[in-house]
Design a protein around this motif. Sequence first.
Motif, PDB file in Angstrom:
ATOM      1  N   PHE B  25     -19.092  -3.310  -5.319  1.00  0.00           N
ATOM      2  CA  PHE B  25     -19.031  -2.907  -3.921  1.00  0.00           C
ATOM      3  C   PHE B  25     -19.651  -1.546  -3.686  1.00  0.00           C
ATOM      4  O   PHE B  25     -19.364  -0.904  -2.684  1.00  0.00           O
ATOM      5  CB  PHE B  25     -17.579  -2.937  -3.429  1.00  0.00           C
ATOM      6  CG  PHE B  25     -16.976  -4.306  -3.532  1.00  0.00           C
ATOM      7  CD1 PHE B  25     -17.270  -5.267  -2.576  1.00  0.00           C
ATOM      8  CD2 PHE B  25     -16.150  -4.650  -4.593  1.00  0.00           C
ATOM      9  CE1 PHE B  25     -16.744  -6.547  -2.671  1.00  0.00           C
ATOM     10  CE2 PHE B  25     -15.625  -5.919  -4.692  1.00  0.00           C
ATOM     11  CZ  PHE B  25     -15.921  -6.870  -3.730  1.00  0.00           C
ATOM     12  N   ASP B  26     -20.509  -1.068  -4.614  1.00  0.00           N
ATOM     13  CA  ASP B  26     -21.148   0.224  -4.356  1.00  0.00           C
ATOM     14  C   ASP B  26     -22.315   0.041  -3.393  1.00  0.00           C
ATOM     15  O   ASP B  26     -22.763  -1.080  -3.122  1.00  0.00           O
ATOM     16  CB  ASP B  26     -21.619   0.864  -5.668  1.00  0.00           C
ATOM     17  CG  ASP B  26     -22.469  -0.082  -6.465  1.00  0.00           C
ATOM     18  OD1 ASP B  26     -23.690   0.121  -6.540  1.00  0.00           O
ATOM     19  OD2 ASP B  26     -21.901  -1.079  -6.998  1.00  0.00           O
ATOM     20  N   LEU B  27     -22.786   1.143  -2.874  1.00  0.00           N
ATOM     21  CA  LEU B  27     -23.782   1.100  -1.793  1.00  0.00           C
ATOM     22  C   LEU B  27     -25.024   0.326  -2.203  1.00  0.00           C
ATOM     23  O   LEU B  27     -25.532  -0.509  -1.447  1.00  0.00           O
ATOM     24  CB  LEU B  27     -24.152   2.537  -1.401  1.00  0.00           C
ATOM     25  CG  LEU B  27     -25.098   2.641  -0.200  1.00  0.00           C
ATOM     26  CD1 LEU B  27     -24.411   2.101   1.041  1.00  0.00           C
ATOM     27  CD2 LEU B  27     -25.549   4.063   0.004  1.00  0.00           C
ATOM     28  N   PHE B  28     -25.484   0.561  -3.446  1.00  0.00           N
ATOM     29  CA  PHE B  28     -26.732  -0.067  -3.883  1.00  0.00           C
ATOM     30  C   PHE B  28     -26.634  -1.590  -3.853  1.00  0.00           C
ATOM     31  O   PHE B  28     -27.469  -2.277  -3.257  1.00  0.00           O
ATOM     32  CB  PHE B  28     -27.075   0.413  -5.294  1.00  0.00           C
ATOM     33  CG  PHE B  28     -28.263  -0.269  -5.899  1.00  0.00           C
ATOM     34  CD1 PHE B  28     -29.543  -0.050  -5.377  1.00  0.00           C
ATOM     35  CD2 PHE B  28     -28.115  -1.142  -6.958  1.00  0.00           C
ATOM     36  CE1 PHE B  28     -30.637  -0.683  -5.926  1.00  0.00           C
ATOM     37  CE2 PHE B  28     -29.210  -1.774  -7.513  1.00  0.00           C
ATOM     38  CZ  PHE B  28     -30.473  -1.534  -6.995  1.00  0.00           C
ATOM     39  N   HIS B  29     -25.559  -2.149  -4.449  1.00  0.00           N
ATOM     40  CA  HIS B  29     -25.465  -3.605  -4.544  1.00  0.00           C
ATOM     41  C   HIS B  29     -25.204  -4.240  -3.190  1.00  0.00           C
ATOM     42  O   HIS B  29     -25.700  -5.332  -2.896  1.00  0.00           O
ATOM     43  CB  HIS B  29     -24.383  -3.994  -5.549  1.00  0.00           C
ATOM     44  CG  HIS B  29     -24.790  -3.744  -6.968  1.00  0.00           C
ATOM     45  ND1 HIS B  29     -24.476  -2.593  -7.631  1.00  0.00           N
ATOM     46  CD2 HIS B  29     -25.516  -4.490  -7.817  1.00  0.00           C
ATOM     47  CE1 HIS B  29     -24.979  -2.639  -8.842  1.00  0.00           C
ATOM     48  NE2 HIS B  29     -25.617  -3.781  -8.990  1.00  0.00           N
ATOM     49  N   VAL B  30     -24.392  -3.556  -2.334  1.00  0.00           N
ATOM     50  CA  VAL B  30     -24.137  -4.121  -1.006  1.00  0.00           C
ATOM     51  C   VAL B  30     -25.425  -4.126  -0.184  1.00  0.00           C
ATOM     52  O   VAL B  30     -25.720  -5.097   0.514  1.00  0.00           O
ATOM     53  CB  VAL B  30     -23.011  -3.334  -0.310  1.00  0.00           C
ATOM     54  CG1 VAL B  30     -22.882  -3.774   1.133  1.00  0.00           C
ATOM     55  CG2 VAL B  30     -21.697  -3.565  -1.029  1.00  0.00           C
ATOM     56  N   THR B  31     -26.220  -3.057  -0.335  1.00  0.00           N
ATOM     57  CA  THR B  31     -27.491  -3.032   0.398  1.00  0.00           C
ATOM     58  C   THR B  31     -28.400  -4.169  -0.050  1.00  0.00           C
ATOM     59  O   THR B  31     -29.002  -4.860   0.782  1.00  0.00           O
ATOM     60  CB  THR B  31     -28.213  -1.696   0.167  1.00  0.00           C
ATOM     61  OG1 THR B  31     -27.263  -0.652   0.300  1.00  0.00           O
ATOM     62  CG2 THR B  31     -29.331  -1.521   1.163  1.00  0.00           C
ATOM     63  N   LEU B  32     -28.468  -4.366  -1.371  1.00  0.00           N
ATOM     64  CA  LEU B  32     -29.258  -5.503  -1.873  1.00  0.00           C
ATOM     65  C   LEU B  32     -28.776  -6.802  -1.260  1.00  0.00           C
ATOM     66  O   LEU B  32     -29.578  -7.659  -0.864  1.00  0.00           O
ATOM     67  CB  LEU B  32     -29.135  -5.603  -3.393  1.00  0.00           C
ATOM     68  CG  LEU B  32     -30.046  -4.747  -4.252  1.00  0.00           C
ATOM     69  CD1 LEU B  32     -29.859  -5.142  -5.698  1.00  0.00           C
ATOM     70  CD2 LEU B  32     -31.479  -4.947  -3.836  1.00  0.00           C
ATOM     71  N   VAL B  34     -27.207  -7.262   1.628  1.00  0.00           N
ATOM     72  CA  VAL B  34     -27.587  -7.354   3.045  1.00  0.00           C
ATOM     73  C   VAL B  34     -29.034  -7.787   3.157  1.00  0.00           C
ATOM     74  O   VAL B  34     -29.377  -8.686   3.941  1.00  0.00           O
ATOM     75  CB  VAL B  34     -27.352  -5.999   3.747  1.00  0.00           C
ATOM     76  CG1 VAL B  34     -27.952  -6.024   5.139  1.00  0.00           C
ATOM     77  CG2 VAL B  34     -25.882  -5.682   3.815  1.00  0.00           C
ATOM     78  N   ILE B  35     -29.902  -7.187   2.310  1.00  0.00           N
ATOM     79  CA  ILE B  35     -31.324  -7.539   2.390  1.00  0.00           C
ATOM     80  C   ILE B  35     -31.529  -9.015   2.022  1.00  0.00           C
ATOM     81  O   ILE B  35     -32.179  -9.770   2.749  1.00  0.00           O
ATOM     82  CB  ILE B  35     -32.153  -6.633   1.455  1.00  0.00           C
ATOM     83  CG1 ILE B  35     -32.089  -5.191   1.960  1.00  0.00           C
ATOM     84  CG2 ILE B  35     -33.597  -7.090   1.397  1.00  0.00           C
ATOM     85  CD1 ILE B  35     -32.687  -4.193   0.993  1.00  0.00           C
ATOM     86  N   SER B  36     -30.922  -9.453   0.900  1.00  0.00           N
ATOM     87  CA  SER B  36     -31.139 -10.845   0.474  1.00  0.00           C
ATOM     88  C   SER B  36     -30.604 -11.835   1.494  1.00  0.00           C
ATOM     89  O   SER B  36     -31.276 -12.815   1.831  1.00  0.00           O
ATOM     90  CB  SER B  36     -30.466 -11.126  -0.861  1.00  0.00           C
ATOM     91  OG  SER B  36     -30.470 -10.009  -1.663  1.00  0.00           O
ATOM     92  N   CYS B  37     -29.376 -11.585   1.976  1.00  0.00           N
ATOM     93  CA  CYS B  37     -28.811 -12.503   2.969  1.00  0.00           C
ATOM     94  C   CYS B  37     -29.669 -12.525   4.213  1.00  0.00           C
ATOM     95  O   CYS B  37     -29.857 -13.575   4.827  1.00  0.00           O
ATOM     96  CB  CYS B  37     -27.385 -12.110   3.326  1.00  0.00           C
ATOM     97  SG  CYS B  37     -26.247 -12.337   1.977  1.00  0.00           S
ATOM     98  N   GLY B  38     -30.206 -11.359   4.587  1.00  0.00           N
ATOM     99  CA  GLY B  38     -31.081 -11.315   5.752  1.00  0.00           C
ATOM    100  C   GLY B  38     -32.310 -12.181   5.548  1.00  0.00           C
ATOM    101  O   GLY B  38     -32.690 -12.948   6.435  1.00  0.00           O
ATOM    102  N   ILE B  39     -32.924 -12.069   4.354  1.00  0.00           N
ATOM    103  CA  ILE B  39     -34.132 -12.877   4.088  1.00  0.00           C
ATOM    104  C   ILE B  39     -33.800 -14.362   4.131  1.00  0.00           C
ATOM    105  O   ILE B  39     -34.470 -15.152   4.797  1.00  0.00           O
ATOM    106  CB  ILE B  39     -34.742 -12.480   2.722  1.00  0.00           C
ATOM    107  CG1 ILE B  39     -35.289 -11.054   2.780  1.00  0.00           C
ATOM    108  CG2 ILE B  39     -35.849 -13.441   2.343  1.00  0.00           C
ATOM    109  CD1 ILE B  39     -35.729 -10.528   1.439  1.00  0.00           C
ATOM    110  N   VAL B  40     -32.726 -14.743   3.425  1.00  0.00           N
ATOM    111  CA  VAL B  40     -32.382 -16.173   3.382  1.00  0.00           C
ATOM    112  C   VAL B  40     -32.032 -16.672   4.777  1.00  0.00           C
ATOM    113  O   VAL B  40     -32.444 -17.767   5.184  1.00  0.00           O
ATOM    114  CB  VAL B  40     -31.236 -16.422   2.387  1.00  0.00           C
ATOM    115  CG1 VAL B  40     -30.807 -17.869   2.421  1.00  0.00           C
ATOM    116  CG2 VAL B  40     -31.659 -16.056   0.991  1.00  0.00           C
ATOM    117  N   ALA B  41     -31.251 -15.870   5.539  1.00  0.00           N
ATOM    118  CA  ALA B  41     -30.883 -16.286   6.895  1.00  0.00           C
ATOM    119  C   ALA B  41     -32.124 -16.453   7.752  1.00  0.00           C
ATOM    120  O   ALA B  41     -32.199 -17.358   8.576  1.00  0.00           O
ATOM    121  CB  ALA B  41     -29.938 -15.266   7.515  1.00  0.00           C
TER     122      ALA B  41
END
Lengths: 110, 164
Positions: B25-32, B34-41
């Motif tokens: 749940f650190d910033l780096f992994h959560v940001t990743l 958000v980006i991946s889910c955004g791309i897939v969505a």
Amino acid sequence: MIDFMVVVLVAAGLVFFLGGGVGILRFPDFYSRLHPAGKLDTSGSVLAMSGLALFVLFPITLESVLTSLKILLIVVIVFLTSPTATHAIVDAGVRAGLEPWQKPGGQAEP
Amino acid sequence: MKRKRDLAITFCIMFPFWLVLSGRFDLFHVTLGVISCGIVASFSGDLLVSAIGGGSLPKVARGFLRYIPWLLLQIFLSSLHMLRLSLHPRMRELIDPRIITFKSGLKDELALVTFANSITLTPGTITVFVDLDGEFRVHAIDSKCAEALPGEMEQRVEAIFGEK
């Protein structure tokens, strides 16, 4: 107490897996063999996986809850893929023109 | 506007999956995430929501939540029946495989898929063939499993998607 429940769940799951394996060998034809193959495995994995999920859940920490959730996700995915795969196999049998086994003197296809 | 809402719904379904599977749940992994889910969505956002048909999404979700426990119970009960059959010494006398056909009143595509998959999941019955008019061909292992169809399961699937 928790250990006892885990043992019961996993053992029940193994009984279902055993029934599935024996059923595949004993049923008379292609279509009826799919019944134990597809279904008893599903029930068996639900029971065994919930036993394992319960086992890793205690003591409750963030990590163990996440591991349990992942194990439960396996069950969800089995639930989605198992009927799909079974249906694909049945469809292949129908396309190949395989007739289902009928009980001698049993009820004919309506 | 509608597309944006579809994207948001898909994103909200996928993001918890990311969190559970990554477990960090650190910033780096959560940001990743958000980006991946955004791309897939962005390229699959219209698949799930448009299949259900927009406005009734919460209702369908509630329907599924009521349906799944019942389905699990049915699966368990008929698994026991199946287990007994496959371990029974005189199994060949007990089973009586047959293919039954019936016409379902369901119209919605997703409802038909749900119903067909539920039939296949329930031990003792496998859906062989479905078409869009609701024509079902089901392989059943014995008369007890065959008589249970379409019956209560169809009504419950109908209740998920509302009367159509």
